[in-house]
Enzyme design. Structure first.
Site, PDB file in Angstrom:
ATOM      1  N   GLY A   1       0.719  -1.184  -0.030  1.00 35.16           N
ATOM      2  CA  GLY A   1      -0.038   0.060   0.095  1.00 35.16           C
ATOM      3  C   GLY A   1       0.983   1.242   0.245  1.00 35.16           C
TER       4      GLY A   1
ATOM      5  N   GLU B   1       3.823  -6.895   1.718  1.00 28.91           N
ATOM      6  CA  GLU B   1       3.349  -6.803   0.407  1.00 28.91           C
ATOM      7  C   GLU B   1       3.379  -6.038  -0.673  1.00 28.91           C
ATOM      8  OE1 GLU B   1      -0.294  -8.379   1.296  1.00 28.91           O
ATOM      9  OE2 GLU B   1       0.393 -10.141   2.279  1.00 28.91           O
TER      10      GLU B   1
ATOM     11  N   CYS C   1     -14.152   4.313 -27.898  1.00 29.99           N
ATOM     12  CA  CYS C   1     -15.330   5.157 -27.844  1.00 29.99           C
ATOM     13  C   CYS C   1     -16.280   5.411 -26.507  1.00 29.99           C
ATOM     14  CB  CYS C   1     -16.254   4.449 -28.653  1.00 29.99           C
ATOM     15  SG  CYS C   1     -15.389   4.057 -30.322  1.00 29.99           S
TER      16      CYS C   1
ATOM     17  N   TYR D   1      -0.054  -1.094 -12.035  1.00 24.61           N
ATOM     18  CA  TYR D   1      -1.376  -1.237 -12.476  1.00 24.61           C
ATOM     19  C   TYR D   1      -1.445  -0.492 -14.043  1.00 24.61           C
ATOM     20  CZ  TYR D   1      -1.546  -2.339  -7.574  1.00 24.61           C
ATOM     21  OH  TYR D   1      -1.380  -3.098  -6.264  1.00 24.61           O
TER      22      TYR D   1
END
Ligand code: LLP
Length: 429
Positions: free
Chosen positions: A244, A281, A357, A385
Protein backbone atom coordinates in the site's frame (compact mmCIF):
# COMPACT_ATOMS: atom_id res chain seq x y z
CA UNK A 1 11.39 20.28 -11.82
CA UNK A 2 12.13 16.75 -10.58
CA UNK A 3 10.22 14.16 -12.55
CA UNK A 4 8.48 11.29 -10.78
CA UNK A 5 10.82 8.41 -11.54
CA UNK A 6 14.01 10.44 -11.06
CA UNK A 7 16.93 9.76 -10.99
CA UNK A 8 16.30 6.96 -13.50
CA UNK A 9 14.01 9.22 -15.53
CA UNK A 10 15.53 12.55 -16.51
CA UNK A 11 15.61 15.28 -19.15
CA UNK A 12 18.80 15.57 -21.12
CA UNK A 13 18.41 18.75 -23.15
CA UNK A 14 15.14 18.27 -25.02
CA UNK A 15 15.19 14.48 -24.68
CA UNK A 16 13.40 12.49 -22.00
CA UNK A 17 15.56 9.53 -21.00
CA UNK A 18 14.94 6.44 -18.89
CA UNK A 19 18.08 4.67 -17.64
CA UNK A 20 19.96 6.75 -20.19
CA UNK A 21 17.84 5.65 -23.18
CA UNK A 22 16.05 8.29 -25.25
CA UNK A 23 12.39 7.33 -25.03
CA UNK A 24 11.50 8.76 -28.46
CA UNK A 25 14.05 6.36 -30.03
CA UNK A 26 12.50 3.39 -28.23
CA UNK A 27 9.04 4.41 -29.47
CA UNK A 28 10.37 4.55 -33.02
CA UNK A 29 12.10 1.19 -32.67
CA UNK A 30 9.30 -0.80 -31.02
CA UNK A 31 6.19 1.17 -31.95
CA UNK A 32 3.51 2.60 -29.68
CA UNK A 33 1.72 2.20 -27.33
CA UNK A 34 4.79 0.88 -25.52
CA UNK A 35 5.51 0.27 -21.87
CA UNK A 36 9.15 0.83 -20.92
CA UNK A 37 10.62 -0.15 -17.56
CA UNK A 38 13.95 0.53 -15.84
CA UNK A 39 15.15 -2.68 -14.24
CA UNK A 40 17.56 -0.84 -11.98
CA UNK A 41 14.77 1.36 -10.67
CA UNK A 42 12.82 -1.75 -9.68
CA UNK A 43 15.82 -3.28 -7.95
CA UNK A 44 16.62 -0.03 -6.14
CA UNK A 45 13.04 0.13 -4.86
CA UNK A 46 13.26 -3.45 -3.58
CA UNK A 47 16.64 -2.81 -1.98
CA UNK A 48 15.20 0.10 -0.02
CA UNK A 49 12.87 -2.35 1.74
CA UNK A 50 15.46 -5.10 2.08
CA UNK A 51 18.12 -2.78 3.41
CA UNK A 52 15.83 -1.39 6.10
CA UNK A 53 14.88 -4.96 7.11
CA UNK A 54 18.42 -6.34 7.26
CA UNK A 55 19.26 -8.26 10.41
CA UNK A 56 15.59 -8.84 11.13
CA UNK A 57 13.53 -11.91 10.23
CA UNK A 58 11.56 -10.75 7.20
CA UNK A 59 10.21 -11.47 3.76
CA UNK A 60 9.25 -8.94 1.12
CA UNK A 61 6.47 -10.43 -1.03
CA UNK A 62 6.02 -8.38 -4.18
CA UNK A 63 2.27 -7.90 -4.80
CA UNK A 64 2.53 -8.99 -8.40
CA UNK A 65 -0.92 -7.73 -9.36
CA UNK A 66 0.82 -4.38 -9.82
CA UNK A 67 2.83 -5.70 -12.77
CA UNK A 68 2.88 -9.41 -13.45
CA UNK A 69 4.98 -9.51 -16.61
CA UNK A 70 7.35 -12.47 -16.45
CA UNK A 71 10.56 -10.46 -16.76
CA UNK A 72 9.47 -8.23 -13.88
CA UNK A 73 8.81 -11.29 -11.72
CA UNK A 74 12.12 -12.79 -12.81
CA UNK A 75 13.92 -9.60 -11.79
CA UNK A 76 12.46 -9.77 -8.30
CA UNK A 77 12.82 -13.55 -7.94
CA UNK A 78 16.52 -13.27 -8.73
CA UNK A 79 16.85 -10.62 -6.03
CA UNK A 80 15.48 -13.01 -3.40
CA UNK A 81 12.04 -11.47 -3.28
CA UNK A 82 8.89 -13.42 -2.46
CA UNK A 83 5.46 -12.86 -4.02
CA UNK A 84 1.96 -12.02 -2.92
CA UNK A 85 -0.47 -13.69 -5.33
CA UNK A 86 -4.24 -13.51 -5.68
CA UNK A 87 -5.02 -16.22 -8.22
CA UNK A 88 -3.91 -19.53 -9.63
CA UNK A 89 -2.91 -17.64 -12.74
CA UNK A 90 -0.52 -15.50 -10.75
CA UNK A 91 0.97 -18.61 -9.14
CA UNK A 92 1.58 -20.09 -12.59
CA UNK A 93 3.34 -16.87 -13.61
CA UNK A 94 5.60 -16.89 -10.52
CA UNK A 95 6.64 -20.45 -11.26
CA UNK A 96 7.20 -19.70 -14.97
CA UNK A 97 9.45 -16.78 -13.98
CA UNK A 98 11.58 -18.95 -11.67
CA UNK A 99 10.05 -17.75 -8.37
CA UNK A 100 10.24 -19.91 -5.25
CA UNK A 101 6.81 -21.17 -4.11
CA UNK A 102 8.14 -21.34 -0.55
CA UNK A 103 8.24 -17.53 -0.70
CA UNK A 104 4.70 -17.10 -1.97
CA UNK A 105 1.72 -15.94 0.08
CA UNK A 106 -1.73 -16.42 -1.39
CA UNK A 107 -4.17 -13.56 -0.69
CA UNK A 108 -7.66 -12.81 -1.95
CA UNK A 109 -11.28 -13.06 -0.81
CA UNK A 110 -12.44 -15.62 -3.34
CA UNK A 111 -10.01 -18.51 -3.71
CA UNK A 112 -11.54 -21.46 -5.54
CA UNK A 113 -11.03 -25.10 -4.59
CA UNK A 114 -8.92 -25.61 -7.69
CA UNK A 115 -6.70 -22.67 -6.76
CA UNK A 116 -6.31 -24.02 -3.21
CA UNK A 117 -5.22 -27.41 -4.54
CA UNK A 118 -2.82 -25.85 -7.03
CA UNK A 119 -1.21 -23.78 -4.28
CA UNK A 120 -1.04 -26.69 -1.82
CA UNK A 121 0.64 -28.90 -4.41
CA UNK A 122 3.08 -26.14 -5.34
CA UNK A 123 3.94 -25.74 -1.64
CA UNK A 124 3.25 -22.06 -1.08
CA UNK A 125 4.45 -20.50 2.13
CA UNK A 126 1.00 -19.56 3.29
CA UNK A 127 -2.61 -18.67 2.65
CA UNK A 128 -3.99 -15.34 3.82
CA UNK A 129 -7.52 -16.45 4.67
CA UNK A 130 -10.31 -13.90 4.59
CA UNK A 131 -13.44 -15.68 5.87
CA UNK A 132 -14.65 -18.57 8.02
CA UNK A 133 -16.06 -20.30 4.96
CA UNK A 134 -12.65 -20.17 3.34
CA UNK A 135 -11.02 -21.71 6.45
CA UNK A 136 -13.35 -24.71 6.29
CA UNK A 137 -12.90 -25.19 2.58
CA UNK A 138 -9.12 -24.94 2.78
CA UNK A 139 -9.11 -27.48 5.64
CA UNK A 140 -11.10 -29.92 3.47
CA UNK A 141 -8.85 -29.49 0.47
CA UNK A 142 -5.66 -29.84 2.51
CA UNK A 143 -6.87 -33.01 4.22
CA UNK A 144 -7.94 -34.51 0.90
CA UNK A 145 -4.35 -34.03 -0.31
CA UNK A 146 -2.90 -35.31 2.97
CA UNK A 147 -1.35 -31.92 3.75
CA UNK A 148 -1.65 -29.15 6.28
CA UNK A 149 -2.23 -25.73 4.86
CA UNK A 150 -0.20 -22.94 6.49
CA UNK A 151 -2.63 -20.12 7.25
CA UNK A 152 -2.67 -16.51 8.38
CA UNK A 153 -5.94 -14.73 8.93
CA UNK A 154 -6.32 -11.47 7.13
CA UNK A 155 -7.92 -9.27 9.71
CA UNK A 156 -9.70 -6.09 8.94
CA UNK A 157 -8.26 -3.58 11.40
CA UNK A 158 -10.92 -0.95 10.60
CA UNK A 159 -8.49 1.92 10.06
CA UNK A 160 -8.84 4.59 7.41
CA UNK A 161 -5.92 4.56 5.01
CA UNK A 162 -6.94 7.97 3.72
CA UNK A 163 -6.91 6.97 0.06
CA UNK A 164 -9.33 6.64 -2.86
CA UNK A 165 -12.46 4.67 -1.82
CA UNK A 166 -11.91 2.06 -4.56
CA UNK A 167 -8.45 1.23 -3.24
CA UNK A 168 -9.15 1.50 0.47
CA UNK A 169 -9.47 -1.98 1.95
CA UNK A 170 -9.10 -1.82 5.72
CA UNK A 171 -12.44 -0.32 6.70
CA UNK A 172 -15.36 -2.23 8.25
CA UNK A 173 -17.51 -1.76 5.18
CA UNK A 174 -14.91 -3.15 2.76
CA UNK A 175 -15.33 -6.74 1.63
CA UNK A 176 -11.85 -7.65 2.83
CA UNK A 177 -10.63 -9.58 5.82
CA UNK A 178 -12.17 -10.99 8.97
CA UNK A 179 -13.65 -8.37 11.30
CA UNK A 180 -11.34 -7.51 14.18
CA UNK A 181 -13.98 -8.52 16.72
CA UNK A 182 -14.40 -11.97 15.11
CA UNK A 183 -10.73 -12.71 14.68
CA UNK A 184 -9.97 -14.40 17.99
CA UNK A 185 -12.86 -16.85 17.55
CA UNK A 186 -11.74 -17.44 13.96
CA UNK A 187 -8.20 -18.27 15.15
CA UNK A 188 -9.58 -20.75 17.70
CA UNK A 189 -11.62 -22.34 14.93
CA UNK A 190 -8.61 -22.48 12.58
CA UNK A 191 -6.46 -24.06 15.29
CA UNK A 192 -9.07 -26.79 15.78
CA UNK A 193 -9.03 -27.86 12.12
CA UNK A 194 -6.58 -30.71 11.42
CA UNK A 195 -5.90 -29.64 7.84
CA UNK A 196 -4.66 -26.20 8.89
CA UNK A 197 -1.56 -24.91 10.62
CA UNK A 198 -1.77 -21.36 11.97
CA UNK A 199 1.42 -19.51 11.04
CA UNK A 200 0.70 -15.82 11.04
CA UNK A 201 -1.56 -12.82 10.88
CA UNK A 202 -2.12 -10.47 7.98
CA UNK A 203 -3.71 -7.17 7.11
CA UNK A 204 -3.74 -4.78 4.17
CA UNK A 205 -5.42 -1.44 4.56
CA UNK A 206 -5.32 0.08 1.11
CA UNK A 207 -3.17 1.40 -1.68
CA UNK A 208 -1.40 4.66 -2.56
CA UNK A 209 -1.09 5.46 1.15
CA UNK A 210 0.96 8.58 1.77
CA UNK A 211 1.06 8.64 5.57
CA UNK A 212 2.68 6.50 8.25
CA UNK A 213 -0.05 6.74 10.88
CA UNK A 214 -2.57 4.34 9.28
CA UNK A 215 0.16 1.67 9.14
CA UNK A 216 1.11 2.15 12.77
CA UNK A 217 -2.55 2.12 13.85
CA UNK A 218 -3.16 -1.06 11.88
CA UNK A 219 -0.04 -2.68 13.32
CA UNK A 220 -1.20 -1.83 16.84
CA UNK A 221 -4.60 -3.35 16.20
CA UNK A 222 -2.95 -6.46 14.74
CA UNK A 223 -0.55 -6.79 17.68
CA UNK A 224 -3.48 -6.56 20.11
CA UNK A 225 -4.88 -9.60 18.37
CA UNK A 226 -1.54 -11.44 18.30
CA UNK A 227 -1.37 -11.05 22.05
CA UNK A 228 -4.95 -12.25 22.55
CA UNK A 229 -4.51 -15.23 20.19
CA UNK A 230 -1.22 -16.29 21.77
CA UNK A 231 -2.77 -15.95 25.22
CA UNK A 232 -5.36 -18.45 23.99
CA UNK A 233 -2.48 -20.87 23.30
CA UNK A 234 -2.17 -20.43 19.54
CA UNK A 235 1.33 -19.35 18.50
CA UNK A 236 1.61 -16.81 15.70
CA UNK A 237 4.90 -16.76 13.86
CA UNK A 238 4.78 -13.80 11.49
CA UNK A 239 3.03 -10.48 11.10
CA UNK A 240 2.21 -9.41 7.54
CA UNK A 241 1.35 -5.74 7.24
CA UNK A 242 0.37 -5.90 3.57
CA UNK A 243 1.37 -3.37 0.94
CA UNK A 244 0.00 0.00 0.00
CA UNK A 245 2.86 2.47 0.24
CA UNK A 246 2.18 5.30 -2.20
CA UNK A 247 4.40 6.83 -4.85
CA UNK A 248 4.73 10.32 -6.29
CA UNK A 249 2.44 10.92 -9.26
CA UNK A 250 2.32 14.68 -8.87
CA UNK A 251 3.13 16.33 -5.54
CA UNK A 252 2.45 13.48 -3.11
CA UNK A 253 5.21 12.99 -0.58
CA UNK A 254 4.80 9.47 0.72
CA UNK A 255 7.26 8.24 3.34
CA UNK A 256 10.27 6.41 1.92
CA UNK A 257 10.13 2.62 2.19
CA UNK A 258 13.06 2.70 4.61
CA UNK A 259 11.24 5.11 6.87
CA UNK A 260 8.05 3.03 6.86
CA UNK A 261 10.00 -0.11 7.72
CA UNK A 262 12.00 1.63 10.45
CA UNK A 263 8.81 2.89 12.09
CA UNK A 264 7.15 -0.53 11.89
CA UNK A 265 10.20 -2.22 13.43
CA UNK A 266 10.32 0.43 16.14
CA UNK A 267 6.69 -0.25 16.99
CA UNK A 268 7.26 -4.01 17.04
CA UNK A 269 10.21 -3.50 19.40
CA UNK A 270 8.30 -1.08 21.62
CA UNK A 271 5.60 -3.66 22.09
CA UNK A 272 8.01 -6.53 22.75
CA UNK A 273 7.58 -8.24 19.36
CA UNK A 274 11.10 -7.55 18.09
CA UNK A 275 11.92 -11.12 17.06
CA UNK A 276 8.73 -11.69 15.15
CA UNK A 277 9.09 -12.17 11.41
CA UNK A 278 7.77 -9.19 9.43
CA UNK A 279 6.21 -9.68 6.00
CA UNK A 280 5.40 -6.85 3.60
CA UNK A 281 3.46 -6.98 0.34
CA UNK A 282 4.47 -3.88 -1.63
CA UNK A 283 3.28 -3.63 -5.20
CA UNK A 284 3.09 -0.08 -6.56
CA UNK A 285 6.10 1.20 -4.61
CA UNK A 286 8.38 -1.41 -6.24
CA UNK A 287 7.41 -0.81 -9.86
CA UNK A 288 5.25 2.30 -10.26
CA UNK A 289 7.92 4.89 -10.84
CA UNK A 290 10.12 2.47 -12.79
CA UNK A 291 7.87 2.54 -15.85
CA UNK A 292 6.38 4.83 -18.47
CA UNK A 293 3.80 4.39 -21.20
CA UNK A 294 4.81 5.84 -24.57
CA UNK A 295 2.15 6.97 -26.98
CA UNK A 296 2.10 8.82 -30.29
CA UNK A 297 0.01 11.92 -30.91
CA UNK A 298 -2.39 11.07 -33.76
CA UNK A 299 -4.45 14.23 -34.13
CA UNK A 300 -4.87 17.60 -32.52
CA UNK A 301 -8.46 18.78 -32.33
CA UNK A 302 -8.45 22.26 -30.83
CA UNK A 303 -11.66 23.81 -29.57
CA UNK A 304 -13.21 25.53 -32.63
CA UNK A 305 -14.46 28.33 -30.41
CA UNK A 306 -10.94 28.83 -29.10
CA UNK A 307 -12.39 29.24 -25.67
CA UNK A 308 -9.47 29.21 -23.29
CA UNK A 309 -11.15 29.42 -19.86
CA UNK A 310 -12.46 26.61 -17.65
CA UNK A 311 -14.30 24.07 -19.76
CA UNK A 312 -12.62 25.02 -23.04
CA UNK A 313 -11.55 21.78 -24.62
CA UNK A 314 -8.66 21.11 -26.90
CA UNK A 315 -8.26 17.42 -27.58
CA UNK A 316 -4.90 15.77 -28.14
CA UNK A 317 -5.79 12.33 -29.51
CA UNK A 318 -3.11 9.72 -28.89
CA UNK A 319 -2.78 6.04 -29.81
CA UNK A 320 -2.91 4.75 -26.20
CA UNK A 321 -6.27 4.48 -24.50
CA UNK A 322 -8.10 3.36 -21.39
CA UNK A 323 -7.61 -0.24 -22.48
CA UNK A 324 -3.82 0.31 -22.22
CA UNK A 325 -3.93 2.38 -19.03
CA UNK A 326 -7.15 2.25 -17.04
CA UNK A 327 -6.18 4.27 -13.95
CA UNK A 328 -7.30 7.72 -15.17
CA UNK A 329 -10.67 6.42 -16.41
CA UNK A 330 -11.28 4.23 -13.37
CA UNK A 331 -10.05 6.37 -10.48
CA UNK A 332 -9.70 9.76 -12.15
CA UNK A 333 -6.04 9.18 -11.36
CA UNK A 334 -3.64 11.99 -12.22
CA UNK A 335 -0.52 10.77 -14.00
CA UNK A 336 2.12 13.13 -15.38
CA UNK A 337 2.39 13.41 -19.15
CA UNK A 338 5.63 14.62 -20.71
CA UNK A 339 6.72 15.04 -24.33
CA UNK A 340 9.62 12.72 -25.14
CA UNK A 341 11.26 15.54 -27.09
CA UNK A 342 10.50 19.00 -25.80
CA UNK A 343 9.41 21.64 -28.33
CA UNK A 344 10.31 25.30 -28.11
CA UNK A 345 6.83 26.41 -29.26
CA UNK A 346 4.46 27.86 -26.65
CA UNK A 347 2.36 25.25 -24.83
CA UNK A 348 -1.43 25.18 -24.54
CA UNK A 349 -3.96 23.22 -22.50
CA UNK A 350 -4.92 19.82 -23.90
CA UNK A 351 -7.10 16.93 -22.85
CA UNK A 352 -5.00 13.90 -23.76
CA UNK A 353 -7.50 11.27 -24.90
CA UNK A 354 -7.42 7.86 -26.54
CA UNK A 355 -9.26 6.38 -29.54
CA UNK A 356 -11.73 4.31 -27.47
CA UNK A 357 -15.42 5.14 -27.87
CA UNK A 358 -16.07 6.38 -24.34
CA UNK A 359 -15.91 9.90 -22.95
CA UNK A 360 -14.15 8.38 -19.94
CA UNK A 361 -11.27 7.42 -22.20
CA UNK A 362 -8.72 10.01 -21.23
CA UNK A 363 -5.16 9.82 -19.95
CA UNK A 364 -4.87 13.37 -18.67
CA UNK A 365 -7.07 16.44 -18.67
CA UNK A 366 -6.19 20.07 -18.92
CA UNK A 367 -2.45 19.50 -19.46
CA UNK A 368 -0.13 22.25 -20.53
CA UNK A 369 1.79 20.80 -23.48
CA UNK A 370 3.56 21.94 -26.63
CA UNK A 371 2.68 19.13 -29.05
CA UNK A 372 2.25 18.34 -32.72
CA UNK A 373 0.88 15.33 -34.53
CA UNK A 374 3.51 12.57 -34.61
CA UNK A 375 5.11 13.57 -31.30
CA UNK A 376 5.70 10.91 -28.67
CA UNK A 377 4.33 11.50 -25.18
CA UNK A 378 5.26 9.59 -22.05
CA UNK A 379 2.75 8.91 -19.30
CA UNK A 380 4.89 8.72 -16.17
CA UNK A 381 4.65 6.45 -13.11
CA UNK A 382 2.95 3.83 -15.27
CA UNK A 383 4.93 0.80 -14.09
CA UNK A 384 2.22 -0.25 -11.62
CA UNK A 385 -1.36 -1.16 -12.52
CA UNK A 386 -0.74 -0.18 -16.13
CA UNK A 387 -0.08 -3.24 -18.27
CA UNK A 388 -1.50 -5.46 -15.53
CA UNK A 389 -4.94 -3.85 -15.94
CA UNK A 390 -4.85 -3.60 -19.73
CA UNK A 391 -7.72 -5.08 -21.72
CA UNK A 392 -8.70 -5.66 -25.31
CA UNK A 393 -11.69 -3.33 -25.33
CA UNK A 394 -12.47 -2.10 -28.85
CA UNK A 395 -10.45 -5.11 -30.10
CA UNK A 396 -7.23 -3.31 -29.37
CA UNK A 397 -4.19 -5.58 -29.03
CA UNK A 398 -2.27 -4.98 -25.85
CA UNK A 399 0.94 -2.94 -25.92
CA UNK A 400 4.48 -4.28 -26.16
CA UNK A 401 6.84 -4.00 -23.17
CA UNK A 402 10.54 -3.22 -23.01
CA UNK A 403 12.87 -3.65 -20.04
CA UNK A 404 15.96 -1.48 -19.89
CA UNK A 405 18.96 -2.76 -17.97
CA UNK A 406 21.89 -0.37 -18.20
CA UNK A 407 23.02 -0.47 -21.82
CA UNK A 408 20.73 -3.38 -22.62
CA UNK A 409 17.28 -3.12 -24.15
CA UNK A 410 15.08 -6.23 -23.87
CA UNK A 411 11.74 -6.68 -25.58
CA UNK A 412 9.95 -8.56 -22.77
CA UNK A 413 6.51 -8.77 -24.36
CA UNK A 414 5.71 -8.65 -28.04
CA UNK A 415 2.82 -6.54 -29.16
CA UNK A 416 -0.29 -8.69 -29.17
CA UNK A 417 -1.60 -9.67 -32.61
CA UNK A 418 -5.18 -9.18 -33.70
CA UNK A 419 -5.40 -12.87 -34.64
CA UNK A 420 -4.57 -13.83 -31.06
CA UNK A 421 -7.51 -11.78 -29.86
CA UNK A 422 -10.12 -14.03 -31.42
CA UNK A 423 -8.18 -17.25 -31.91
CA UNK A 424 -10.26 -18.96 -29.21
CA UNK A 425 -13.60 -17.82 -30.55
CA UNK A 426 -15.85 -19.99 -32.72
CA UNK A 427 -18.42 -19.18 -35.36
CA UNK A 428 -21.72 -21.01 -35.02
CA UNK A 429 -21.83 -23.94 -37.50
N1 LLP B 1 -1.58 -6.89 -0.70
C1 LLP B 1 -2.89 -7.00 -0.95
C2 LLP B 1 -3.67 -8.01 -0.23
C3 LLP B 1 -3.51 -6.16 -1.89
O1 LLP B 1 -4.80 -6.26 -2.14
C4 LLP B 1 -2.72 -5.20 -2.58
C5 LLP B 1 -3.31 -4.30 -3.58
C6 LLP B 1 -1.34 -5.13 -2.29
C7 LLP B 1 -0.81 -5.99 -1.34
C8 LLP B 1 -0.43 -4.16 -2.98
O2 LLP B 1 -0.77 -2.84 -2.77
P1 LLP B 1 0.21 -1.70 -3.33
O3 LLP B 1 1.51 -1.79 -2.59
O4 LLP B 1 0.40 -1.91 -4.78
O5 LLP B 1 -0.54 -0.45 -3.04
N2 LLP B 1 -5.49 -0.78 -9.26
C9 LLP B 1 -5.32 0.18 -8.20
C10 LLP B 1 -4.63 -0.41 -7.00
C11 LLP B 1 -5.33 -1.63 -6.45
C12 LLP B 1 -4.62 -2.26 -5.29
C13 LLP B 1 -5.22 -3.57 -4.92
N3 LLP B 1 -4.55 -4.28 -3.88
C14 LLP B 1 -4.59 1.39 -8.75
O6 LLP B 1 -4.26 1.41 -9.94
O7 LLP B 1 -4.38 2.38 -8.05
Amino acid sequence: MTLPGAPFLARDGADLRLEGHALADLARRFGTPLYVYARRAMLAALQAYQHALRGRPHLVCYAMKANSSLAVLQTFAQAGCGFDIVSGGELARVLAAGGDPARVVFSGVGKTRAEMRQALLAGVRGFNVESLGELDRLDEEARALGRRAPVSLRVNPDVDAGTHPYISTGLKDNKFGIAHGQALAAYCHAASLPGLQVVGIDCHIGSQITQLEPYLDALDRVLDLVEAVEAAGIPIHHVDVGGGLGITYTDEQPPAAGELVARLLQRLDARGHGRRELLLEPGRSLVGNAGVLLTEVLYLKPDPEEYVGEGGRNFCIVDAAMNDLLRPAMYEAWMAIEPCVQRATPPRRWDVVGPVCESGDWLGRNRLLAVASGDILAVLSAGAYGMAMASNYNTRPRAAEVMLDGEQVHLIRERETVQALFAQERLIP
